[in-house]
Design a protein around this motif. Structure first.
Motif, PDB file in Angstrom:
ATOM      1  N   LYS A  62       0.850  -1.185   0.000  1.00  0.00           N
ATOM      2  CA  LYS A  62       0.000   0.000   0.000  1.00  0.00           C
ATOM      3  C   LYS A  62       0.886   1.235   0.000  1.00  0.00           C
ATOM      4  O   LYS A  62       1.944   1.260   0.628  1.00  0.00           O
ATOM      5  N   PHE A  63       0.442   2.245  -0.710  1.00  0.00           N
ATOM      6  CA  PHE A  63       1.156   3.511  -0.805  1.00  0.00           C
ATOM      7  C   PHE A  63       0.273   4.617  -0.245  1.00  0.00           C
ATOM      8  O   PHE A  63      -0.949   4.535  -0.307  1.00  0.00           O
ATOM      9  N   ARG A  64       0.888   5.645   0.290  1.00  0.00           N
ATOM     10  CA  ARG A  64       0.157   6.843   0.701  1.00  0.00           C
ATOM     11  C   ARG A  64       1.084   8.030   0.524  1.00  0.00           C
ATOM     12  O   ARG A  64       2.301   7.883   0.440  1.00  0.00           O
ATOM     13  N   ASN A  65       0.485   9.197   0.440  1.00  0.00           N
ATOM     14  CA  ASN A  65       1.307  10.404   0.346  1.00  0.00           C
ATOM     15  C   ASN A  65       0.851  11.389   1.398  1.00  0.00           C
ATOM     16  O   ASN A  65      -0.240  11.278   1.944  1.00  0.00           O
ATOM     17  N   GLU A  66       1.726  12.338   1.653  1.00  0.00           N
ATOM     18  CA  GLU A  66       1.485  13.334   2.692  1.00  0.00           C
ATOM     19  C   GLU A  66       2.049  14.662   2.211  1.00  0.00           C
ATOM     20  O   GLU A  66       3.138  14.704   1.640  1.00  0.00           O
ATOM     21  N   GLY A  67       1.332  15.715   2.431  1.00  0.00           N
ATOM     22  CA  GLY A  67       1.803  17.038   2.062  1.00  0.00           C
ATOM     23  C   GLY A  67       1.361  17.445   0.666  1.00  0.00           C
ATOM     24  O   GLY A  67       0.643  16.720  -0.023  1.00  0.00           O
ATOM     25  N   PHE A  68       1.813  18.626   0.261  1.00  0.00           N
ATOM     26  CA  PHE A  68       1.421  19.198  -1.025  1.00  0.00           C
ATOM     27  C   PHE A  68       2.628  19.819  -1.722  1.00  0.00           C
ATOM     28  O   PHE A  68       3.580  20.247  -1.071  1.00  0.00           O
ATOM     29  N   GLY A  69       2.550  19.869  -3.035  1.00  0.00           N
ATOM     30  CA  GLY A  69       3.587  20.540  -3.813  1.00  0.00           C
ATOM     31  C   GLY A  69       4.962  19.952  -3.578  1.00  0.00           C
ATOM     32  O   GLY A  69       5.141  18.744  -3.516  1.00  0.00           O
ATOM     33  N   GLU A  70       5.939  20.833  -3.415  1.00  0.00           N
ATOM     34  CA  GLU A  70       7.320  20.369  -3.248  1.00  0.00           C
ATOM     35  C   GLU A  70       7.549  19.681  -1.910  1.00  0.00           C
ATOM     36  O   GLU A  70       8.569  19.024  -1.708  1.00  0.00           O
ATOM     37  N   ASN A  71       6.609  19.805  -0.977  1.00  0.00           N
ATOM     38  CA  ASN A  71       6.722  19.158   0.332  1.00  0.00           C
ATOM     39  C   ASN A  71       6.057  17.789   0.370  1.00  0.00           C
ATOM     40  O   ASN A  71       6.013  17.147   1.414  1.00  0.00           O
ATOM     41  N   LYS A  72       5.519  17.326  -0.754  1.00  0.00           N
ATOM     42  CA  LYS A  72       4.826  16.049  -0.807  1.00  0.00           C
ATOM     43  C   LYS A  72       5.827  14.905  -0.690  1.00  0.00           C
ATOM     44  O   LYS A  72       6.861  14.895  -1.344  1.00  0.00           O
ATOM     45  N   VAL A  73       5.511  13.945   0.185  1.00  0.00           N
ATOM     46  CA  VAL A  73       6.342  12.756   0.349  1.00  0.00           C
ATOM     47  C   VAL A  73       5.462  11.517   0.215  1.00  0.00           C
ATOM     48  O   VAL A  73       4.264  11.553   0.484  1.00  0.00           O
ATOM     49  N   PHE A  74       6.082  10.426  -0.203  1.00  0.00           N
ATOM     50  CA  PHE A  74       5.347   9.175  -0.438  1.00  0.00           C
ATOM     51  C   PHE A  74       5.876   8.092   0.504  1.00  0.00           C
ATOM     52  O   PHE A  74       7.078   7.991   0.734  1.00  0.00           O
ATOM     53  N   TYR A  75       4.953   7.296   1.003  1.00  0.00           N
ATOM     54  CA  TYR A  75       5.278   6.207   1.909  1.00  0.00           C
ATOM     55  C   TYR A  75       4.803   4.893   1.306  1.00  0.00           C
ATOM     56  O   TYR A  75       3.863   4.855   0.531  1.00  0.00           O
ATOM     57  N   ILE A  76       5.460   3.811   1.727  1.00  0.00           N
ATOM     58  CA  ILE A  76       5.104   2.467   1.269  1.00  0.00           C
ATOM     59  C   ILE A  76       5.105   1.532   2.470  1.00  0.00           C
ATOM     60  O   ILE A  76       5.911   1.690   3.380  1.00  0.00           O
ATOM     61  N   ARG A  77       4.177   0.576   2.456  1.00  0.00           N
ATOM     62  CA  ARG A  77       4.112  -0.390   3.554  1.00  0.00           C
ATOM     63  C   ARG A  77       3.496  -1.698   3.053  1.00  0.00           C
ATOM     64  O   ARG A  77       2.881  -1.732   1.988  1.00  0.00           O
ATOM     65  N   ILE A  78       3.667  -2.741   3.844  1.00  0.00           N
ATOM     66  CA  ILE A  78       3.018  -4.013   3.571  1.00  0.00           C
ATOM     67  C   ILE A  78       1.618  -3.939   4.151  1.00  0.00           C
ATOM     68  O   ILE A  78       1.438  -3.553   5.303  1.00  0.00           O
TER      69      ILE A  78
END
Length: 80
Positions: A62-78
């Motif tokens: 599963k993937f999720r993201n946090e933040g907006f624009g240049e501050n956006k980061v992506f996370y990954i997990r089982i």
């Protein structure tokens, strides 16, 4: 890290999938951290991408993201 030992036993994509599962066994991480570790382990960007896609389509990742624009980061997990 024991993940390197299985490299000779699998195709590059299967090795990448095993690497991902081992890397994520302790929980969610930044996608960039996984990408960097895979590169160090000798996994190509394309192979890693295909492995992530297969695991995601299987409902394992599963993937999720946090933040907006240049501050956006992506996370990954089982997925549990």
């Amino acid at each position: 890290m024991e993940v390197y030992l299985i490299n000779a036993l699998f195709s590059p994509r299967e090795y990448a999938k095993q690497f991902i599962m081992q890397f994520l066994k302790n929980g969610e991480v930044l996608t960039a951290e996984l990408d960097e570790a895979a590169e160090v382990a000798g996994i190509s960007r394309n192979t890693l991408g295909r492995a992530k896609t297969e695991l995601s389509k299987s409902g394992i990742l599963k993937f999720r993201n946090e933040g907006f624009g240049e501050n956006k980061v992506f996370y990954i997990r089982i997925e549990n």
